[in-house]
Structures are given as structure tokens and as C-alpha cells.
Motif scaffolding. Sequence first.
Motif, PDB file in Angstrom:
ATOM      1  N   LEU A 311       0.822  -1.209   0.000  1.00  0.00           N
ATOM      2  CA  LEU A 311       0.000   0.000   0.000  1.00  0.00           C
ATOM      3  C   LEU A 311       0.856   1.259   0.000  1.00  0.00           C
ATOM      4  N   SER A 312       1.936   1.250   0.768  1.00  0.00           N
ATOM      5  CA  SER A 312       2.822   2.412   0.784  1.00  0.00           C
ATOM      6  C   SER A 312       3.481   2.621  -0.578  1.00  0.00           C
ATOM      7  N   ARG A 313       3.761   1.526  -1.284  1.00  0.00           N
ATOM      8  CA  ARG A 313       4.344   1.652  -2.628  1.00  0.00           C
ATOM      9  C   ARG A 313       3.375   2.359  -3.573  1.00  0.00           C
ATOM     10  N   TRP A 314       2.090   2.005  -3.493  1.00  0.00           N
ATOM     11  CA  TRP A 314       1.106   2.693  -4.333  1.00  0.00           C
ATOM     12  C   TRP A 314       1.056   4.183  -4.017  1.00  0.00           C
ATOM     13  N   ILE A 315       1.074   4.497  -2.726  1.00  0.00           N
ATOM     14  CA  ILE A 315       0.970   5.903  -2.325  1.00  0.00           C
ATOM     15  C   ILE A 315       2.209   6.675  -2.745  1.00  0.00           C
ATOM     16  N   ARG A 316       3.383   6.052  -2.636  1.00  0.00           N
ATOM     17  CA  ARG A 316       4.605   6.715  -3.109  1.00  0.00           C
ATOM     18  C   ARG A 316       4.541   6.954  -4.621  1.00  0.00           C
ATOM     19  N   ASN A 317       3.965   6.002  -5.360  1.00  0.00           N
ATOM     20  CA  ASN A 317       3.781   6.205  -6.804  1.00  0.00           C
ATOM     21  C   ASN A 317       2.871   7.395  -7.072  1.00  0.00           C
ATOM     22  N   PHE A 318       1.857   7.567  -6.251  1.00  0.00           N
ATOM     23  CA  PHE A 318       0.960   8.717  -6.400  1.00  0.00           C
ATOM     24  C   PHE A 318       1.695  10.016  -6.083  1.00  0.00           C
ATOM     25  N   ILE A 319       2.514   9.998  -5.038  1.00  0.00           N
ATOM     26  CA  ILE A 319       3.306  11.187  -4.690  1.00  0.00           C
ATOM     27  C   ILE A 319       4.244  11.546  -5.836  1.00  0.00           C
ATOM     28  N   ASN A 320       4.862  10.537  -6.447  1.00  0.00           N
ATOM     29  CA  ASN A 320       5.734  10.794  -7.602  1.00  0.00           C
ATOM     30  C   ASN A 320       4.934  11.332  -8.785  1.00  0.00           C
ATOM     31  N   TRP A 321       3.729  10.824  -8.948  1.00  0.00           N
ATOM     32  CA  TRP A 321       2.859  11.321 -10.030  1.00  0.00           C
ATOM     33  C   TRP A 321       2.539  12.803  -9.817  1.00  0.00           C
ATOM     34  N   LEU A 322       2.259  13.174  -8.575  1.00  0.00           N
ATOM     35  CA  LEU A 322       2.006  14.582  -8.266  1.00  0.00           C
ATOM     36  C   LEU A 322       3.242  15.429  -8.553  1.00  0.00           C
ATOM     37  N   SER A 323       4.405  14.917  -8.207  1.00  0.00           N
ATOM     38  CA  SER A 323       5.642  15.670  -8.460  1.00  0.00           C
ATOM     39  C   SER A 323       5.888  15.853  -9.950  1.00  0.00           C
ATOM     40  N   ASP A 324       5.504  14.849 -10.750  1.00  0.00           N
ATOM     41  CA  ASP A 324       5.733  14.931 -12.195  1.00  0.00           C
ATOM     42  C   ASP A 324       4.765  15.877 -12.890  1.00  0.00           C
ATOM     43  N   HIS A 325       3.554  16.047 -12.329  1.00  0.00           N
ATOM     44  CA  HIS A 325       2.518  16.742 -13.087  1.00  0.00           C
ATOM     45  C   HIS A 325       1.922  17.961 -12.387  1.00  0.00           C
ATOM     46  N   THR A 326       2.257  18.203 -11.121  1.00  0.00           N
ATOM     47  CA  THR A 326       1.666  19.333 -10.415  1.00  0.00           C
ATOM     48  C   THR A 326       2.749  20.131  -9.690  1.00  0.00           C
ATOM     49  N   GLU A 327       2.279  21.161  -8.990  1.00  0.00           N
ATOM     50  CA  GLU A 327       3.200  22.004  -8.228  1.00  0.00           C
ATOM     51  C   GLU A 327       3.606  21.364  -6.899  1.00  0.00           C
ATOM     52  N   LEU A 328       2.968  20.247  -6.538  1.00  0.00           N
ATOM     53  CA  LEU A 328       3.264  19.585  -5.265  1.00  0.00           C
ATOM     54  C   LEU A 328       4.508  18.713  -5.418  1.00  0.00           C
ATOM     55  N   GLN A 329       5.663  19.354  -5.323  1.00  0.00           N
ATOM     56  CA  GLN A 329       6.945  18.667  -5.455  1.00  0.00           C
ATOM     57  C   GLN A 329       7.322  18.019  -4.126  1.00  0.00           C
ATOM     58  N   ALA A 330       7.501  16.711  -4.149  1.00  0.00           N
ATOM     59  CA  ALA A 330       7.810  15.993  -2.906  1.00  0.00           C
ATOM     60  C   ALA A 330       9.235  16.309  -2.455  1.00  0.00           C
ATOM     61  N   PRO A 331       9.410  16.839  -1.247  1.00  0.00           N
ATOM     62  CA  PRO A 331      10.772  17.085  -0.733  1.00  0.00           C
ATOM     63  C   PRO A 331      11.436  15.769  -0.340  1.00  0.00           C
ATOM     64  N   ASP A 332      12.711  15.824  -0.115  1.00  0.00           N
ATOM     65  CA  ASP A 332      13.434  14.635   0.348  1.00  0.00           C
ATOM     66  C   ASP A 332      12.944  14.245   1.742  1.00  0.00           C
ATOM     67  N   GLY A 333      12.928  12.970   1.993  1.00  0.00           N
ATOM     68  CA  GLY A 333      12.559  12.490   3.325  1.00  0.00           C
ATOM     69  C   GLY A 333      11.070  12.316   3.550  1.00  0.00           C
ATOM     70  N   VAL A 334      10.274  12.309   2.476  1.00  0.00           N
ATOM     71  CA  VAL A 334       8.821  12.110   2.630  1.00  0.00           C
ATOM     72  C   VAL A 334       8.533  10.645   2.930  1.00  0.00           C
ATOM     73  N   LYS A 335       7.699  10.393   3.931  1.00  0.00           N
ATOM     74  CA  LYS A 335       7.378   9.036   4.342  1.00  0.00           C
ATOM     75  C   LYS A 335       5.865   8.838   4.379  1.00  0.00           C
ATOM     76  N   VAL A 336       5.449   7.623   4.053  1.00  0.00           N
ATOM     77  CA  VAL A 336       4.042   7.227   4.216  1.00  0.00           C
ATOM     78  C   VAL A 336       3.912   6.582   5.588  1.00  0.00           C
ATOM     79  N   MET A 337       3.016   7.103   6.399  1.00  0.00           N
ATOM     80  CA  MET A 337       2.884   6.658   7.789  1.00  0.00           C
ATOM     81  C   MET A 337       1.546   5.964   8.019  1.00  0.00           C
ATOM     82  N   TRP A 338       1.584   4.938   8.877  1.00  0.00           N
ATOM     83  CA  TRP A 338       0.369   4.214   9.304  1.00  0.00           C
ATOM     84  C   TRP A 338       0.367   4.117  10.815  1.00  0.00           C
ATOM     85  N   ASP A 339      -0.826   3.999  11.367  1.00  0.00           N
ATOM     86  CA  ASP A 339      -0.884   3.813  12.830  1.00  0.00           C
ATOM     87  C   ASP A 339      -0.506   2.378  13.166  1.00  0.00           C
TER      88      ASP A 339
END
Length: 339
Positions: A311-339
Motif C-alpha cells: 500500500l505504501s508503494r502505491w501511495i509513493r507512486n501517487f506522490i511521484n505522479w504529483l511531483s511529475d505533473h503538479t506544483e506539489l513537489q515531494a521534498p526529500d525524506g517524505v514518508k508514508v505513515m500508518w498507525d
Amino acid sequence: YPVSIDFYMHWNMWRRSGLAKRGAKLPVNICWMSQPWIEENDLPEDTPYEKSIAALAERLDLWPAFKDGDLCQRIGQYSALLFTVKDGQTRDKPLKRINSRQIIGIKPLFEGQLEPGTINTDKKDPRFGLPDMYSLQSGGIGNRNEDSIDGGMIHHSRVLILTEDALGSGLYGIPCNEAGFNALLNWQKIQGSGGEGFWRQAAQRFVLQATGNTEAQEFSPEELTELGSMVSDMFSGFDAIPSIGNYEMKGLNTGSMPNPDGFRQMCLEEYAASVEIPGKMLVGTQTGVKAADEDTGFYFKEMQSRRTNELSRWIRNFINWLSDHTELQAPDGVKVMWD
């Protein structure tokens, strides 16, 4: 047993078998019982990027869309999240850089609704072997709205593919019910034969057996019809008594039914092993509560592992998609967190 299993068979099994539905939905329900969040560099306060992602997720119902997409990909080889983007271009055109506010919707799709179109054959391209275009048939197998007419070619930049157990293929995973498909068929056969057997025992059949000289009592077709009506009235009421000279009514017994528990348990264990879910979690706990509690604890650890890996891999792919196509550039050190 079928030599090969297509998506329609998986879809139909999921819709018609309670056991198959439980096996597909239980991991999804457990893993998404709470929603993930994004953290940047373990900072104690929310950063602008974290706030932007959280606002985007709330506006688009992002996590429920991922949950639905998770279920879709478990039933088939993959699923897709189709992004509805207000960019003034048709969906067969590559998605260029946009503002995240231009993303107005996310639609989960089954394998039967989005099929690969043209495949990238350039060995120098990182997407070699993957589809450049997909064919959308929103009214295809998997859609519950029969009136859907949306279709056409979709550029790969407008979809996010979700797949599990793809083993490096990038697209074709393994449907969750494939390994246990034969066990599910056996389960249905045992249910069906049991129901049919008990019904045949309850629905008694009778024959007329001669007990004496019947030469003078040959039934005409009309008399047989009247006799059938008389027997029907006898079994529908309490005051009808048949009177048939030199004939005796005898029931046709179908024999005793074998106990199906052993066969049923064999199918349940085989299917439970195929989906890696303890059997008692599939059908409920009747006995052995302590063992069931231990199975549940171990299974929750497996689901936590599924969260942090698939699930975290899918979400990271989405974050990369946002970085490629929008102004939401993922900074270094971004993590997907779960409880």
C-alpha cells in the motif's frame, strides 16, 4: 476445473460466493480501517507540503478511492485510478504540468473496464513493455451501472495502476482467488449437492406397485391424470384418502446423505491457505477461541506488513505522479505513515 481463469470468472465468483467475497474484502477492510498520512523529515509540526497533501486527500476522497482500487485489484490482475483532470485536453493526450486544483476526481476501475492498448516497444524507454495507452470501457465487466457509455483511449499519464504480486511485471498481478479457485468450485459443489440431496429427500416420489391381479384395472390416460390430482390433493391436505384397488403406493427413497463436514473443511482449509487468511477469520470462530486469537494477532501483523509494503508503494507512486505533473513537489525524506 477450468484450464485458465479470465477476469469475468473471477468477477462472477466474487459476486456469487460469500467465501470468495470474504477472502477478497477482509485484507482490504483491515488495512484501510484507518487512513495513512504523509510526514516530511520526521518534523514535529505539519509542513506546508503535508498540509497540501492532506487537503488534497480530503477534497478528492483520496483514501476511500485507494481502498476501492485495492479491492478492484484483488479481484483481477490489476486495477487503476483514473484521474479526471480539467486541463482542456482529451484523455488520449499526455498530461502536462497542471495545478493540483485542476484534479477534480478519482475513479477506481476494474481490469475489465481498463485494458492495455498500445504497448511501448522502445527498449531505451523506462516504460518498455508497459502500455502507452489504455482502452477504457466503463460499462465493461466490473461496472454496476449498465447505462455507462464512457469510453475511449486513455494516456498512461492519466491513470495510476495498482497491482499486487506482480513480481516485476509492473502491470499483471495475481488475483487473490486464483490459487483457491478450484477449492471455491468444490465448496459450491458440496453446497449444491447437499441442498439438492436434502431437497430430493424431502420431495418424496411414489410409484404404484401391484399387489394382486390388475388385469381388470388398467388405467387410462385420463384416469392416471385424475390419480395424479388425487395424490397431489392428499399431500396438500389432511383429509384426502386414496383408494386404489390391487395397488400399493410406495415411496422412492434416495438413501441417507453423508456428513459433508469433512469435505467442507477440506475446501475451507485449502482456500484459507490460498488467500493466507486463518480459516476461523473467514467463517467466524465456533470453537478454539485461544487459537483463533493467536491467528488473529499474527494476521494483523501480516496486514501491517502489507500496509508498509504494497500500500505504501502505491501511495509513493501517487506522490511521484504529483511531483511529475503538479506544483506539489515531494521534498526529500517524505514518508508514508500508518498507525
